[in-house]
Design an enzyme around this catalytic site. Structure first.
Site, short mmCIF file in Angstrom:
data_model
loop_
_atom_site.label_atom_id
_atom_site.label_comp_id
_atom_site.label_asym_id
_atom_site.label_seq_id
_atom_site.Cartn_x
_atom_site.Cartn_y
_atom_site.Cartn_z
N ARG A 1 26.91 28.97 57.80
CA ARG A 1 27.41 29.30 56.46
C ARG A 1 27.38 30.81 56.25
O ARG A 1 26.37 31.46 56.52
CB ARG A 1 26.58 28.59 55.39
CG ARG A 1 26.80 27.09 55.51
CD ARG A 1 26.32 26.35 54.32
NE ARG A 1 26.41 24.91 54.62
CZ ARG A 1 25.91 23.96 53.86
NH1 ARG A 1 25.29 24.28 52.75
NH2 ARG A 1 26.05 22.69 54.20
N GLN B 1 21.50 20.43 60.89
CA GLN B 1 21.53 19.27 60.00
C GLN B 1 21.42 18.00 60.82
O GLN B 1 21.66 18.00 62.02
CB GLN B 1 22.87 19.22 59.23
CG GLN B 1 23.00 20.27 58.15
CD GLN B 1 24.17 19.99 57.22
OE1 GLN B 1 25.13 19.30 57.60
NE2 GLN B 1 24.12 20.53 56.01
N1 PHE Z 1 27.47 17.59 54.04
C1 PHE Z 1 26.70 17.79 52.85
C2 PHE Z 1 26.16 19.23 52.87
O1 PHE Z 1 26.15 19.86 53.88
C3 PHE Z 1 25.56 16.83 52.75
C4 PHE Z 1 25.99 15.42 52.59
C5 PHE Z 1 26.20 14.60 53.70
C6 PHE Z 1 26.20 14.88 51.33
C7 PHE Z 1 26.59 13.30 53.54
C8 PHE Z 1 26.56 13.57 51.19
C9 PHE Z 1 26.76 12.79 52.26
O2 PHE Z 1 25.76 19.77 51.86
#
Ligand code: PHE
Length: 352
Positions: A206, A220
């Site tokens: 990011r 993640q």
């Molecule tokens: N992809 C989202 C994030 O990075 C997180 C998320 C994943 C939210 C799956 C809802 C469902 O902030």
């Protein structure tokens, strides 16, 4: 004058050489002995050279004896050298100049990075609940990172993910560094049929300013479950089970409503602040006085995405979640600044 080579001369030479070797008491003497005996104009070398003056039968006999002697003397030199070394060491120990009680230097053992340890624990918790682990690309298309997650180019939700763009292209084909692992929801559903139960670990990027809880690169773990009859209760139960597995029964978790375009309804899962560990402190740099640290976003997979994957949206439902591994590692180990993880400071890393 060099004596005529003969078996007697060979034995005589051996006797002399061995006596001289036994009398050599240090490295310099050994070297002198080597030159005088085995060196280019050493006695044995000269004897070997003069073999040509003999007739064939005598040459074979004396030659064999002389060569055997050469090997024997070379071995004897090494043995003598070793003997002197051992004697010198023994003398040192005896004289007390060498402290054999001094502890050796311990070999440093490496260890897994705390974020890797945490990642493995997370994946182990989900593996126990029947999830498969799959991975996806870090360089992603706009199509998967945004478009098909229901985040079109003009959608304000794009502001949630400050993006590193990799080319000047346009639309769905534009390349970027994935801002989350959610694109794997789409890729996986495109290629598989329900039931689906996967955990997707991976690095995300990011384009944002760093602070105590934000890094420009983080890891993640995405969860995706699609099956008949999957409900919000499954989502809640799974995440609560996960939170207990990682943080123990004393940490409290909270779900509150949130928004992500690819889930409906959307929630945010938070854990109570380990720094405050009680009433929230207004000046806390980790929870910022709220008492809660958000560790993941989650929700029910949007029915539009179920339908676009080609599944029967009447029959199948699903939930998805995405969590930040560093944040979870911070909670687990009580680390108060995410930037420690990637500063490569061994004083920090050795503590794990
Ligand atoms: N992809 C989202 C994030 O990075 C997180 C998320 C994943 C939210 C799956 C809802 C469902 O902030």
């Amino acid at each position: 004058m060099v004596a005529t080579p003969s078996p007697q001369r060979v034995s005589e030479l051996e006797r002399e050489a061995r006596a001289a070797l036994a009398a050599s008491a240090d490295e310099a003497a050994l070297e002198r002995w080597r030159t005088a005996t085995l060196g280019r104009s050493g006695t044995l070398t000269q004897l070997l050279r003069s073999l040509g003056t003999l007739d064939a039968t005598a040459r074979r006999e004396v030659g064999a004896a002389a060569n055997t002697l050469k090997n024997a003397l070379e071995a004897a030199l090494e043995a003598r050298r070793e003997q002197l070394r051992a004697a010198a060491l023994a003398a040192d120990v005896h004289a007390g100049t060498l402290d054999v009680t001094l502890p050796g230097r311990p070999r440093r053992r490496g260890a897994l990075h705390p974020v890797t340890q945490t990642l493995r624990e997370i994946l182990a918790a989900f593996t126990r609940m029947g999830f498969d682990t799959v991975e996806g690309p870090e360089v992603e298309l706009d199509e998967y990172n945004f478009e098909r997650l229901r985040i079109p180019a003009d959608h304000p939700a794009r502001d949630m993910w400050d993006t590193f763009w990799l080319d000047e292209g346009e639309g769905a084909a534009r390349l970027l560094l994935r801002t989350h692992t959610s694109p794997m929801q789409i890729r996986y559903m495109d290629a598989h049929q329900p039931p689906i139960r996967i955990a997707v670990p991976g690095r995300c990027y990011r384009y944002e300013a760093t602070d105590a809880t934000h890094e420009w690169m983080m890891q993640q773990v995405e969860l995706l479950v699609v099956d008949e009859g999957v409900s919000m209760a499954d989502l809640k139960g799974t995440l609560q089970e996960f939170a207990r597995a990682l943080f123990g029964p004393e940490r409290r978790v909270m779900m509150r409503n949130s928004y992500f375009p690819f889930v409906e309804p959307g929630v945010e899962l938070a854990v109570d602040c380990f720094v405050c560990d009680g009433p929230p402190r207004p000046d806390c740099s980790v929870c910022r006085g709220s008492g809660w640290i958000e560790i993941m976003g989650a929700g029910m997979v949007h029915p539009e995405m179920i339908a676009r994957a080609g599944y029967d949206a009447q029959r199948y439902t699903g939930f998805a979640a995405g969590m930040g591994v560093e944040r979870i590692a911070m909670l687990k180990y009580g680390v108060d600044d995410i930037r420690h993880f990637y500063a490569n400071d061994l004083r920090f890393l050795r503590q794990f």
